[in-house]
Write a protein that holds these residues in place. Structure first.
Motif, PDB file in Angstrom:
ATOM      1  N   LEU A 217       0.861  -1.176   0.000  1.00  0.00           N
ATOM      2  CA  LEU A 217       0.000   0.000   0.000  1.00  0.00           C
ATOM      3  C   LEU A 217       0.899   1.228   0.000  1.00  0.00           C
ATOM      4  CD1 LEU A 217      -2.818   1.318   0.212  1.00  0.00           C
ATOM      5  CD2 LEU A 217      -2.513   1.282   2.705  1.00  0.00           C
ATOM      6  N   ASN A 218       0.751   2.091  -1.002  1.00  0.00           N
ATOM      7  CA  ASN A 218       1.514   3.337  -1.128  1.00  0.00           C
ATOM      8  C   ASN A 218       0.522   4.501  -1.166  1.00  0.00           C
ATOM      9  OD1 ASN A 218       4.428   2.680  -1.414  1.00  0.00           O
ATOM     10  ND2 ASN A 218       3.699   1.472  -3.146  1.00  0.00           N
ATOM     11  N   GLU A 219       0.572   5.360  -0.137  1.00  0.00           N
ATOM     12  CA  GLU A 219      -0.290   6.539  -0.097  1.00  0.00           C
ATOM     13  C   GLU A 219       0.461   7.670   0.612  1.00  0.00           C
ATOM     14  OE1 GLU A 219      -4.226   6.177   1.339  1.00  0.00           O
ATOM     15  OE2 GLU A 219      -4.700   4.368   0.179  1.00  0.00           O
ATOM     16  N   PRO A 220       0.243   8.945   0.193  1.00  0.00           N
ATOM     17  CA  PRO A 220       0.910  10.072   0.866  1.00  0.00           C
ATOM     18  C   PRO A 220       0.213  10.407   2.183  1.00  0.00           C
ATOM     19  CG  PRO A 220      -0.474  10.870  -0.905  1.00  0.00           C
ATOM     20  CD  PRO A 220      -0.535   9.372  -0.981  1.00  0.00           C
ATOM     21  N   LEU A 221       1.010  10.946   3.106  1.00  0.00           N
ATOM     22  CA  LEU A 221       0.422  11.432   4.348  1.00  0.00           C
ATOM     23  C   LEU A 221      -0.384  12.703   4.080  1.00  0.00           C
ATOM     24  CD1 LEU A 221       3.330  10.980   6.943  1.00  0.00           C
ATOM     25  CD2 LEU A 221       1.430   9.441   6.443  1.00  0.00           C
ATOM     26  N   ALA A 222      -1.333  12.972   4.932  1.00  0.00           N
ATOM     27  CA  ALA A 222      -2.218  14.124   4.735  1.00  0.00           C
ATOM     28  C   ALA A 222      -1.576  15.430   5.185  1.00  0.00           C
ATOM     29  CB  ALA A 222      -3.530  13.907   5.482  1.00  0.00           C
ATOM     30  N   SER A 223      -0.448  15.398   5.899  1.00  0.00           N
ATOM     31  CA  SER A 223       0.176  16.607   6.432  1.00  0.00           C
ATOM     32  C   SER A 223       0.901  17.360   5.324  1.00  0.00           C
ATOM     33  CB  SER A 223       1.166  16.242   7.545  1.00  0.00           C
ATOM     34  OG  SER A 223       1.882  17.372   7.967  1.00  0.00           O
ATOM     35  N   ALA A 224       0.667  18.684   5.262  1.00  0.00           N
ATOM     36  CA  ALA A 224       1.372  19.498   4.271  1.00  0.00           C
ATOM     37  C   ALA A 224       2.820  19.715   4.656  1.00  0.00           C
ATOM     38  CB  ALA A 224       0.667  20.847   4.114  1.00  0.00           C
ATOM     39  N   SER A 225       3.117  19.751   5.947  1.00  0.00           N
ATOM     40  CA  SER A 225       4.490  19.986   6.393  1.00  0.00           C
ATOM     41  C   SER A 225       5.340  18.721   6.287  1.00  0.00           C
ATOM     42  CB  SER A 225       4.486  20.488   7.842  1.00  0.00           C
ATOM     43  OG  SER A 225       3.933  19.489   8.685  1.00  0.00           O
ATOM     44  N   GLN A 226       4.709  17.560   6.422  1.00  0.00           N
ATOM     45  CA  GLN A 226       5.445  16.284   6.383  1.00  0.00           C
ATOM     46  C   GLN A 226       4.909  15.468   5.201  1.00  0.00           C
ATOM     47  OE1 GLN A 226       5.574  14.897  10.747  1.00  0.00           O
ATOM     48  NE2 GLN A 226       4.250  16.727  10.760  1.00  0.00           N
ATOM     49  N   ALA A 227       5.252  15.935   4.018  1.00  0.00           N
ATOM     50  CA  ALA A 227       4.737  15.335   2.777  1.00  0.00           C
ATOM     51  C   ALA A 227       5.506  14.061   2.459  1.00  0.00           C
ATOM     52  CB  ALA A 227       4.837  16.342   1.641  1.00  0.00           C
ATOM     53  N   PHE A 228       5.343  13.072   3.323  1.00  0.00           N
ATOM     54  CA  PHE A 228       6.011  11.794   3.134  1.00  0.00           C
ATOM     55  C   PHE A 228       5.062  10.813   2.428  1.00  0.00           C
ATOM     56  CE2 PHE A 228       7.896  13.027   7.478  1.00  0.00           C
ATOM     57  CZ  PHE A 228       8.830  13.880   6.866  1.00  0.00           C
ATOM     58  N   ASP A 229       5.657   9.827   1.808  1.00  0.00           N
ATOM     59  CA  ASP A 229       4.881   8.723   1.231  1.00  0.00           C
ATOM     60  C   ASP A 229       4.886   7.567   2.225  1.00  0.00           C
ATOM     61  OD1 ASP A 229       4.229   9.968  -1.145  1.00  0.00           O
ATOM     62  OD2 ASP A 229       6.111   9.393  -2.102  1.00  0.00           O
ATOM     63  N   PHE A 230       3.690   7.129   2.558  1.00  0.00           N
ATOM     64  CA  PHE A 230       3.540   5.987   3.464  1.00  0.00           C
ATOM     65  C   PHE A 230       3.541   4.711   2.628  1.00  0.00           C
ATOM     66  CE2 PHE A 230       0.538   2.855   5.154  1.00  0.00           C
ATOM     67  CZ  PHE A 230       1.125   2.568   6.375  1.00  0.00           C
ATOM     68  N   GLN A 231       4.431   3.780   2.967  1.00  0.00           N
ATOM     69  CA  GLN A 231       4.507   2.505   2.237  1.00  0.00           C
ATOM     70  C   GLN A 231       4.483   1.358   3.239  1.00  0.00           C
ATOM     71  OE1 GLN A 231       8.145   0.564   0.364  1.00  0.00           O
ATOM     72  NE2 GLN A 231       7.146   1.408  -1.456  1.00  0.00           N
ATOM     73  N   ALA A 232       3.495   0.502   3.085  1.00  0.00           N
ATOM     74  CA  ALA A 232       3.388  -0.710   3.909  1.00  0.00           C
ATOM     75  C   ALA A 232       3.454  -1.916   2.987  1.00  0.00           C
ATOM     76  CB  ALA A 232       2.091  -0.722   4.708  1.00  0.00           C
ATOM     77  N   ARG A 233       4.198  -2.927   3.408  1.00  0.00           N
ATOM     78  CA  ARG A 233       4.370  -4.105   2.555  1.00  0.00           C
ATOM     79  C   ARG A 233       4.396  -5.363   3.420  1.00  0.00           C
ATOM     80  NH1 ARG A 233       9.079  -5.140  -2.026  1.00  0.00           N
ATOM     81  NH2 ARG A 233       8.034  -6.899  -3.034  1.00  0.00           N
ATOM     82  N   ARG A 234       3.680  -6.358   2.942  1.00  0.00           N
ATOM     83  CA  ARG A 234       3.652  -7.660   3.612  1.00  0.00           C
ATOM     84  C   ARG A 234       4.082  -8.725   2.618  1.00  0.00           C
ATOM     85  NH1 ARG A 234      -1.462  -8.797   6.888  1.00  0.00           N
ATOM     86  NH2 ARG A 234      -0.166  -7.858   8.503  1.00  0.00           N
ATOM     87  N   MET A 235       5.015  -9.586   3.032  1.00  0.00           N
ATOM     88  CA  MET A 235       5.495 -10.643   2.164  1.00  0.00           C
ATOM     89  C   MET A 235       4.457 -11.769   2.067  1.00  0.00           C
ATOM     90  SD  MET A 235       8.399  -9.442   1.245  1.00  0.00           S
ATOM     91  CE  MET A 235       7.689  -7.806   1.415  1.00  0.00           C
ATOM     92  N   ALA A 236       4.469 -12.448   0.943  1.00  0.00           N
ATOM     93  CA  ALA A 236       3.559 -13.589   0.734  1.00  0.00           C
ATOM     94  C   ALA A 236       4.347 -14.703   0.065  1.00  0.00           C
ATOM     95  CB  ALA A 236       2.366 -13.187  -0.130  1.00  0.00           C
ATOM     96  N   GLY A 237       4.564 -15.777   0.776  1.00  0.00           N
ATOM     97  CA  GLY A 237       5.332 -16.893   0.233  1.00  0.00           C
ATOM     98  C   GLY A 237       4.815 -18.221   0.750  1.00  0.00           C
ATOM     99  N   PRO A 238       5.504 -19.322   0.418  1.00  0.00           N
ATOM    100  CA  PRO A 238       5.029 -20.654   0.834  1.00  0.00           C
ATOM    101  C   PRO A 238       4.885 -20.818   2.340  1.00  0.00           C
ATOM    102  CG  PRO A 238       6.714 -20.847  -0.868  1.00  0.00           C
ATOM    103  CD  PRO A 238       6.675 -19.403  -0.476  1.00  0.00           C
ATOM    104  N   THR A 239       5.710 -20.092   3.112  1.00  0.00           N
ATOM    105  CA  THR A 239       5.585 -20.249   4.564  1.00  0.00           C
ATOM    106  C   THR A 239       4.261 -19.722   5.085  1.00  0.00           C
ATOM    107  OG1 THR A 239       6.750 -18.139   4.839  1.00  0.00           O
ATOM    108  CG2 THR A 239       8.075 -20.148   4.927  1.00  0.00           C
TER     109      THR A 239
END
Length: 522
Positions: A217-239
């Protein structure tokens, strides 16, 4: 459908049942994994968006802290403001340090440089913030340090400007993380080419192999002063696959396939037994016919001799000067004996005509020999397996002109004889070969084995009735085969196989070239 065709269809179905079961297993396993991935993706997106909401609230709280400091600043409250900025790290764990610059004429404290924040960056950020309209003024990012996971914010005020040094990893407290699924995740704040990792639960393998590349999931933060991109990632494999459900599905598929295979095998065994019984009945009828032929052959000479002697005696009695009563009695007795002997000969001849397969019983049709050989291989498969004997069908030949049932009976007897011969052999590898060939207007089917062969002293008697080398045999199989071959307009002969063993060759006339339809036994 004839039994032999049904048996062949069932045998083919048994082979394909396992392939079909494997395909169903793979398709079902793929569906189970896909459904599990879809459920875990939905859970991931829900948790990731909840985390994004928490981060938006945390960054908005930092903007509110700076705004509060600038709004409440009075020109004559320097010491109080210094105390307020000094207490902020104790109140907010994410704030590592807070600095103030008096406006106008003040300078940023050297403590900022000591903390790794260049003074020049604070000056530039303050200028950028003061350049914004007062109504919409917000903090400006001064430093973004991915190595130390910190960044600095500056808000310019009318009386004083303030700067905060933020520890990004403390934006959310451990109890605020909404990740309840337990799967490994990685959460980052990205600014340009740099990224601060807020959380990383992954195993040492950065990308487990699987059906997908993971959930992101890639979405920007709503803050104008902290214009960072939020990235969350979960691995998916045989385990992470649902191995329990996959194991249950595999057991169900294998069990169902094994049950179907067992039912098909039982049905094939019943049909095979019925077909072997049919061949056995045909063999018994043929044996009975050959037995009648043998009996007729053996009884013909003594009956003929008795008839001739009786007729001679009758003729002599007619010539001798005997008294009339004796002569009459002798004539009556000899006439009766002659008629009874002729009657016995007629009965034997009629029995032979009724039981022997004659030309009228065999209808010549185009017959393909290869399917007959393959069907016999299927019927005799248990006997071949029990004796560890391999049956090979080689070569090609056009259709022969003959009767399919009679040809099948001949080949069945020849292959069965080869099995018996191999049973007395001590060779390591037992092999029976059915070789098809043609020469001119003749089609040849040779049945070869690598057994002990036929002794030289037995060759002259090989096709004689009642001659046998098998314990308990009647000695009528090969004579019956030869009789059937002759009735079909062909011949059956023996020769020693190259390399040892026996080779019986059945030669039949080839079907006319215009006959393209092959016949199969009923």
């Amino acid at each position: 459908m004839p039994q032999r065709q049904l048996l062949h269809a069932i045998t083919s179905r048994m082979r394909w049942a396992w392939w079909a079961g494997l395909l169903v297993l793979l398709a079902g396993a793929t569906l189970i994994v896909r459904l599990d991935l879809a459920q875990r993706r939905a859970a991931f997106l829900s948790e990731a968006r909840a985390t994004l909401v928490q981060l938006n609230q945390a960054t908005a709280r930092l903007d509110a802290i700076l705004a509060t400091l600038t709004l409440l600043t009075q020109p004559d409250q320097g010491d109080r403001e210094a105390d307020a900025t000094g207490r902020l790290p104790a109140l907010y764990p994410q704030v590592q340090a807070a600095w103030r610059r008096q406006v106008p004429g003040g300078t940023w404290p050297t403590a900022a440089a000591a903390a790794g924040v260049p003074i020049a960056s604070l000056v530039r950020a303050e200028a950028a913030s003061s350049a914004l309209p007062a109504a919409t003024r917000h903090p400006v990012l001064a430093v973004f340090d991915a190595a130390s996971a910190r960044y600095a914010l500056v808000l310019a005020g009318s009386s004083a400007s303030f700067a905060l040094l933020i520890d990004a990893r403390q934006l959310l407290a451990p109890t605020q993380w909404p990740w309840a699924s337990g799967d490994a995740i990685r959460v980052q704040l990205r600014h340009g080419e740099q990224a601060i990792t807020l959380r990383d639960d992954r195993t040492p393998s950065p990308q487990p192999l699987g059906l997908t590349r993971g959930f992101t999931l890639n979405e920007p933060l709503a803050s104008a002063s902290q214009a960072f991109d939020f990235q969350a990632r979960r691995m998916a494999g045989p385990t992470q696959w649902p191995w329990g459900w996959l194991a249950v599905w595999a057991v169900l598929c294998l069990g169902a396939t094994a049950l179907i295979d067992r039912n098909q095998r039982l049905r094939a065994e019943r049909l095979r037994s019925a077909e072997l019984e049919r061949l056995a009945r045909t063999a018994r009828l043929g044996t009975l016919g050959e037995l009648a032929a043998g009996l007729a052959h053996e009884l013909n000479q003594p009956l003929t001799a008795a008839l001739s002697a009786s007729q001679s005696a009758l003729r002599l009695l007619r010539e001798e000067p005997l008294d009339e009563a004796s002569q009459h009695s002798a004539q009556q007795a000899l006439t009766l004996a002659s008629s009874q002997v002729r009657r016995a000969a007629d009965v034997v001849a009629r029995l032979r005509r009724q039981l022997q397969p004659g030309d009228a019983a065999l209808v010549a049709r185009p017959v393909d020999l290869a399917p007959i050989a393959r069907r016999l291989g299927t019927l005799l498969a248990p006997d071949l397996a029990a004796s560890a004997t391999a049956l090979h069908i080689e070569g090609q030949a056009p259709s022969a002109l003959g009767d399919a049932t009679a040809i099948e009976q001949i080949l069945h007897n020849l292959i069965t004889n080869a099995l018996r011969a191999l049973g007395r052999s001590s060779t390591g590898t037992r092999r029976i070969t059915v070789h098809l060939s043609s020469a001119g207007s003749t089609v040849c089917c040779a049945v070869c084995d690598n057994g002990p062969g036929v002794p030289a002293q037995d060759l002259p008697h090989l096709f004689e009735p009642f001659f046998t080398t098998h314990e308990g045999g009647l000695g009528l199989g090969l004579p019956l085969c030869q009789t059937l071959a002759l009735a079909l307009g062909g011949q059956l002969r023996y020769r020693a196989a190259p390399g040892g063993g026996s080779q019986f060759e059945l030669e039949l006339p080839a079907a006319p070239a215009l006959s393209t339809t092959s016949s199969t036994p009923p």
